[in-house]
Structures are given as C-alpha cells and as structure tokens.
Design a protein around this motif. Structure first.
Motif, PDB file in Angstrom:
ATOM      1  N   ALA A 139       0.842  -1.201   0.000  1.00 28.57           N
ATOM      2  CA  ALA A 139       0.000   0.000   0.000  1.00 28.57           C
ATOM      3  C   ALA A 139       0.873   1.246   0.000  1.00 28.57           C
ATOM      4  O   ALA A 139       1.856   1.333   0.733  1.00 28.57           O
ATOM      5  N   GLY A 140       0.534   2.185  -0.878  1.00 32.35           N
ATOM      6  CA  GLY A 140       1.268   3.439  -0.949  1.00 32.35           C
ATOM      7  C   GLY A 140       2.454   3.421  -1.891  1.00 32.35           C
ATOM      8  O   GLY A 140       3.156   4.423  -2.015  1.00 32.35           O
ATOM      9  N   ILE A 141       2.658   2.320  -2.589  1.00 30.17           N
ATOM     10  CA  ILE A 141       3.757   2.250  -3.553  1.00 30.17           C
ATOM     11  C   ILE A 141       3.458   3.209  -4.707  1.00 30.17           C
ATOM     12  O   ILE A 141       2.299   3.471  -5.015  1.00 30.17           O
ATOM     13  N   ASN A 142       4.505   3.727  -5.332  1.00 28.91           N
ATOM     14  CA  ASN A 142       4.260   4.584  -6.489  1.00 28.91           C
ATOM     15  C   ASN A 142       4.151   3.724  -7.744  1.00 28.91           C
ATOM     16  O   ASN A 142       4.477   2.536  -7.738  1.00 28.91           O
ATOM     17  N   LEU A 160      -8.727   0.589 -13.241  1.00 30.14           N
ATOM     18  CA  LEU A 160      -9.043   0.164 -11.878  1.00 30.14           C
ATOM     19  C   LEU A 160      -9.556   1.343 -11.046  1.00 30.14           C
ATOM     20  O   LEU A 160     -10.437   1.182 -10.199  1.00 30.14           O
ATOM     21  N   GLN A 161      -9.021   2.514 -11.307  1.00 38.42           N
ATOM     22  CA  GLN A 161      -9.500   3.704 -10.603  1.00 38.42           C
ATOM     23  C   GLN A 161     -10.913   4.057 -11.065  1.00 38.42           C
ATOM     24  O   GLN A 161     -11.771   4.386 -10.238  1.00 38.42           O
ATOM     25  N   ARG A 207      -3.268   8.751  -4.604  1.00 34.69           N
ATOM     26  CA  ARG A 207      -3.176   9.850  -3.641  1.00 34.69           C
ATOM     27  C   ARG A 207      -1.857  10.575  -3.890  1.00 34.69           C
ATOM     28  O   ARG A 207      -0.853   9.939  -4.221  1.00 34.69           O
ATOM     29  N   PRO A 208      -1.861  11.875  -3.714  1.00 38.46           N
ATOM     30  CA  PRO A 208      -0.615  12.613  -3.940  1.00 38.46           C
ATOM     31  C   PRO A 208       0.497  12.126  -3.017  1.00 38.46           C
ATOM     32  O   PRO A 208       0.250  11.782  -1.860  1.00 38.46           O
ATOM     33  N   ARG A 223       4.892  15.528  -8.151  1.00 35.78           N
ATOM     34  CA  ARG A 223       4.637  14.938  -9.468  1.00 35.78           C
ATOM     35  C   ARG A 223       4.195  13.484  -9.376  1.00 35.78           C
ATOM     36  O   ARG A 223       3.725  12.920 -10.349  1.00 35.78           O
ATOM     37  N   ALA A 224       4.381  12.870  -8.221  1.00 34.28           N
ATOM     38  CA  ALA A 224       4.135  11.426  -8.083  1.00 34.28           C
ATOM     39  C   ALA A 224       2.825  11.157  -7.348  1.00 34.28           C
ATOM     40  O   ALA A 224       2.298  12.011  -6.631  1.00 34.28           O
ATOM     41  N   TRP A 225       2.337   9.943  -7.561  1.00 31.85           N
ATOM     42  CA  TRP A 225       1.120   9.468  -6.911  1.00 31.85           C
ATOM     43  C   TRP A 225       1.420   8.172  -6.179  1.00 31.85           C
ATOM     44  O   TRP A 225       2.195   7.348  -6.660  1.00 31.85           O
ATOM     45  N   ARG A 226       0.775   8.011  -5.065  1.00 36.00           N
ATOM     46  CA  ARG A 226       0.840   6.760  -4.304  1.00 36.00           C
ATOM     47  C   ARG A 226      -0.437   5.982  -4.587  1.00 36.00           C
ATOM     48  O   ARG A 226      -1.510   6.564  -4.735  1.00 36.00           O
TER      49      ARG A 226
END
Length: 146
Positions: free
Chosen positions: A42-45, A67-68, A76-77, A83-86
């Motif tokens: 959980a929370g991996i980019n 999937l989203q 999640r930011p 620039r990345a999402w988790r």
C-alpha cells in the motif's frame, strides 16, 4: 524435458486455471496481480509497482486508470514529490481481492493434489534456492556490466 520448460508449462497452466475462475466475476489476472501487490505494498508509487510487475509504467498507468474508474484503486498525492502518486486499494478493491483469494487457493489445491506436505516443503525450498541463485547471479551480472 528440462526444468525451465516444466516451470513455464506449470506456470502457464496455473494462470489459465485461475483466469477461468476469475473471469466469472469479471477480473483479469493482471488486475488480480495489481490488486494483490497493492494489498502488500500500500502506498507504492506507479514506477515501483511497474517494476514489481515487470511491465512498462505506461502499460501499468492504463491499467491503474481502469481500476480507478472502477473504484478499486485510488491515487493519492505523494507528500514528498508533487509529481508522483501513491497507489492504494479502495474498500471495494479489498472486497474484490477477498473474493478472488479463494479462487487462487482452489487453483493451488488442484495443482498440488497428490503431493504430500513433505514434497511441498521440499518443492518450495528448491524453488526458493533457485530464485536466490538467479537473483544473486543477476545482481552480480548487473554490477559487473554497470
């Protein structure tokens, strides 16, 4: 026959058997893999998840989009990188994963029928050693070739 061919054939048959079960609830094996990996990471980019899945980030990006849209995964930011999402499973994604686990267990039960506990332990130990040998070798080759 050799071990590589046998492993490839067993792997293919496991995938096909699971796919046939999961198809009944509208999930593909790649989707199951994403959901399963997210449950443990959980929370991996997206880049890290693509690496675990051994797919290109753009390929994974499209899968995450679907999937989203299905409300199974959410982005999640990343607080450390704008620039990345988790990536996280939603409650709906977790419920679907809970539905899929029995299919995986049933597939393994079928595959391991007639193989006693000692043989299973020995098989897992041998495969674990093979993985470690190949991982170590790949690390050495990467280090040597820069």
């Amino acid at each position: 026959e050799n071990i590589g061919t046998m492993l490839a054939q067993v792997s293919r048959l496991l995938r096909r058997s699971f796919d046939a079960r999961a198809r009944g609830i509208g999930v593909t094996r790649p989707q199951w893999q994403v959901l399963s990996l997210l449950s443990f990471n959980a929370g991996i980019n997206q880049g890290g998840l693509a690496e675990l899945l051994e797919v290109e980030p753009i390929t994974l990006g499209r899968m995450i989009d679907r999937l989203q849209d299905a409300h199974l995964v959410e982005r999640r930011p990343d607080p450390a990188d704008r620039r990345a999402w988790r990536l996280f499973l939603t409650d709906k994604g977790q419920m679907l994963l809970d539905q899929l686990r029995p299919f995986a267990l049933e597939t393994y039960d079928i595959a391991l029928e007639g193989i006693d506990e000692a043989e299973r332990v020995a098989l897992m130990a041998a495969l674990g050693r093979m993985r470690a040998n190949l991982s170590r070798r790949q690390s050495l080759d990467t280090a040597a070739n820069g």
